[in-house]
Write a protein that holds these residues in place. Sequence first.
Motif, PDB file in Angstrom:
ATOM      1  N   ASN A  80      33.661  55.176  42.087  1.00  0.00           N
ATOM      2  CA  ASN A  80      32.227  55.110  41.805  1.00  0.00           C
ATOM      3  C   ASN A  80      31.972  55.313  40.306  1.00  0.00           C
ATOM      4  N   PHE A  81      32.769  54.611  39.487  1.00  0.00           N
ATOM      5  CA  PHE A  81      32.752  54.825  38.035  1.00  0.00           C
ATOM      6  C   PHE A  81      31.642  54.038  37.349  1.00  0.00           C
ATOM      7  N   ASN A  82      30.983  54.698  36.400  1.00  0.00           N
ATOM      8  CA  ASN A  82      30.006  54.055  35.527  1.00  0.00           C
ATOM      9  C   ASN A  82      30.043  54.767  34.182  1.00  0.00           C
ATOM     10  N   TYR A  83      29.373  54.190  33.199  1.00  0.00           N
ATOM     11  CA  TYR A  83      29.327  54.812  31.877  1.00  0.00           C
ATOM     12  C   TYR A  83      28.032  54.373  31.198  1.00  0.00           C
ATOM     13  N   LYS A  84      27.089  55.302  31.109  1.00  0.00           N
ATOM     14  CA  LYS A  84      25.804  55.040  30.449  1.00  0.00           C
ATOM     15  C   LYS A  84      25.144  53.761  30.969  1.00  0.00           C
ATOM     16  N   ASN A  85      25.306  53.510  32.273  1.00  0.00           N
ATOM     17  CA  ASN A  85      24.710  52.333  32.931  1.00  0.00           C
ATOM     18  C   ASN A  85      25.172  51.005  32.325  1.00  0.00           C
ATOM     19  N   LYS A  86      26.361  50.995  31.753  1.00  0.00           N
ATOM     20  CA  LYS A  86      26.912  49.764  31.174  1.00  0.00           C
ATOM     21  C   LYS A  86      27.524  48.858  32.245  1.00  0.00           C
ATOM     22  N   PHE A  87      27.816  49.421  33.421  1.00  0.00           N
ATOM     23  CA  PHE A  87      28.438  48.662  34.493  1.00  0.00           C
ATOM     24  C   PHE A  87      27.676  48.884  35.790  1.00  0.00           C
ATOM     25  N   THR A  88      27.817  47.943  36.705  1.00  0.00           N
ATOM     26  CA  THR A  88      27.544  48.255  38.097  1.00  0.00           C
ATOM     27  C   THR A  88      28.674  49.174  38.553  1.00  0.00           C
ATOM     28  N   ASP A  89      28.365  50.187  39.359  1.00  0.00           N
ATOM     29  CA  ASP A  89      29.388  51.160  39.769  1.00  0.00           C
ATOM     30  C   ASP A  89      30.670  50.450  40.211  1.00  0.00           C
ATOM     31  N   ILE A  90      31.792  50.894  39.645  1.00  0.00           N
ATOM     32  CA  ILE A  90      33.089  50.268  39.922  1.00  0.00           C
ATOM     33  C   ILE A  90      33.835  51.098  40.952  1.00  0.00           C
ATOM     34  N   ASN A  91      34.241  50.458  42.029  1.00  0.00           N
ATOM     35  CA  ASN A  91      34.976  51.136  43.103  1.00  0.00           C
ATOM     36  C   ASN A  91      36.189  50.304  43.494  1.00  0.00           C
ATOM     37  N   GLU A  92      36.992  49.950  42.523  1.00  0.00           N
ATOM     38  CA  GLU A  92      38.150  49.098  42.769  1.00  0.00           C
ATOM     39  C   GLU A  92      39.438  49.859  42.481  1.00  0.00           C
TER      40      GLU A  92
ATOM     41  N   ASN B  16      26.763  41.981  38.038  1.00  0.00           N
ATOM     42  CA  ASN B  16      25.851  42.682  38.947  1.00  0.00           C
ATOM     43  C   ASN B  16      26.573  43.125  40.216  1.00  0.00           C
ATOM     44  N   LYS B  17      27.581  42.362  40.600  1.00  0.00           N
ATOM     45  CA  LYS B  17      28.454  42.749  41.698  1.00  0.00           C
ATOM     46  C   LYS B  17      29.888  42.568  41.223  1.00  0.00           C
ATOM     47  N   ASN B  18      30.583  43.658  40.984  1.00  0.00           N
ATOM     48  CA  ASN B  18      31.964  43.572  40.525  1.00  0.00           C
ATOM     49  C   ASN B  18      32.834  42.990  41.639  1.00  0.00           C
ATOM     50  N   ILE B  19      33.827  42.208  41.235  1.00  0.00           N
ATOM     51  CA  ILE B  19      34.694  41.575  42.225  1.00  0.00           C
ATOM     52  C   ILE B  19      36.135  41.621  41.727  1.00  0.00           C
ATOM     53  N   TYR B  20      37.054  41.924  42.652  1.00  0.00           N
ATOM     54  CA  TYR B  20      38.467  42.076  42.296  1.00  0.00           C
ATOM     55  C   TYR B  20      39.330  41.384  43.344  1.00  0.00           C
ATOM     56  N   GLY B  21      40.331  40.641  42.893  1.00  0.00           N
ATOM     57  CA  GLY B  21      41.222  39.969  43.825  1.00  0.00           C
ATOM     58  C   GLY B  21      42.214  39.089  43.097  1.00  0.00           C
ATOM     59  N   LYS B  22      42.878  38.207  43.854  1.00  0.00           N
ATOM     60  CA  LYS B  22      43.849  37.297  43.262  1.00  0.00           C
ATOM     61  C   LYS B  22      43.153  36.319  42.318  1.00  0.00           C
ATOM     62  N   THR B  23      43.784  36.085  41.173  1.00  0.00           N
ATOM     63  CA  THR B  23      43.146  35.314  40.110  1.00  0.00           C
ATOM     64  C   THR B  23      42.679  33.945  40.568  1.00  0.00           C
ATOM     65  N   LYS B  24      43.577  33.158  41.159  1.00  0.00           N
ATOM     66  CA  LYS B  24      43.203  31.796  41.541  1.00  0.00           C
ATOM     67  C   LYS B  24      42.076  31.800  42.565  1.00  0.00           C
ATOM     68  N   ASP B  25      42.180  32.652  43.565  1.00  0.00           N
ATOM     69  CA  ASP B  25      41.159  32.704  44.612  1.00  0.00           C
ATOM     70  C   ASP B  25      39.788  33.043  44.036  1.00  0.00           C
TER      71      ASP B  25
ATOM     72  N   ASP C 155      30.892  32.347  42.560  1.00  0.00           N
ATOM     73  CA  ASP C 155      29.561  31.816  42.258  1.00  0.00           C
ATOM     74  C   ASP C 155      29.254  32.168  40.809  1.00  0.00           C
ATOM     75  N   TYR C 156      29.489  31.232  39.911  1.00  0.00           N
ATOM     76  CA  TYR C 156      29.403  31.509  38.473  1.00  0.00           C
ATOM     77  C   TYR C 156      27.986  31.812  38.005  1.00  0.00           C
ATOM     78  N   SER C 157      26.994  31.461  38.793  1.00  0.00           N
ATOM     79  CA  SER C 157      25.606  31.745  38.413  1.00  0.00           C
ATOM     80  C   SER C 157      25.322  33.244  38.384  1.00  0.00           C
ATOM     81  N   ASN C 158      26.196  34.017  39.026  1.00  0.00           N
ATOM     82  CA  ASN C 158      25.997  35.472  39.086  1.00  0.00           C
ATOM     83  C   ASN C 158      26.781  36.234  38.022  1.00  0.00           C
TER      84      ASN C 158
END
Length: 255
Positions: free
Chosen positions: A7-19, A196-205, A211-214
């Motif tokens: 649930n990491f953040n820093y001075k509201n620079k990120f959406t909370d990171i939970n990866e 706005n929504k952090n996402i983590y996974g395999k690079t190609k996938d 959705d690049y608009s986000n």
Amino acid sequence: MEIKFNNFNYKNKFTDINETLIDNHIIGITGDNYDLLLYLIYTSKSKKITFNNLYLGNKNNNYIGYIPKVFKFYTNNVRDEILLYLNRANVKVNNYDKRINKALKYFNLDESILNKKISELSSCIQKVLSLVLITIYNPNIIIIDDLFRNLDYNYKKVVINVLREFRKKFSKTIIIGSDNTNDLYLYTERMLILGNKNIYGKTKDLFVNLDYSNYNIKKPDIVNFVDLAKKEGHNIEYSQDIRDLIKDVYKDVTK
């Protein structure tokens, strides 16, 4: 070494990171304030960032090597700079020459560079030298901001081959931060994309299905090319190897 964000953040620079960034991989980070996150991983002062479930705090220098976008050298001479880093790592004096020669050989640098002034080196060789300095004391995690900046074509190949060998042979976790999604697509195995929504996974996938608009990032050229080819009815697969893509294109146009 596994890196977990709780649930990491820093001075509201990120959406909370939970990866959890799994160890022994080449991992890319891009998106909003990616360079700040690289630095915060390196300093590791937040208890919401753990390494193999441990909080490192001030012990981070023993575990993490960090190359910022603009790397600072502390001496004028290449040999002196390397010795400085070895001293910091408490490497035994009788191992210096062996360690230095091995590091230079890895990165395809001649021993004659040891007698040169850093200011005399090209921007490309200075970048390679920064990699020598960070890897020579054998950190568990190597963090590099804008890895391929200033590297020419030949050294780009040398550097990525060395990093792949380090990952495979020495089980290193290597993190590459960049806004150049073309390089990240080709040379990383997993990605953390910040937005706005952090996402983590395999690079190609991730790059194929995102959705690049986000997100404030550019679609990699290869992915864009294959997308357009598929829309035109061509049978071409997404690949992280340009050679495989060329083979697919050849098969498609000669069938």
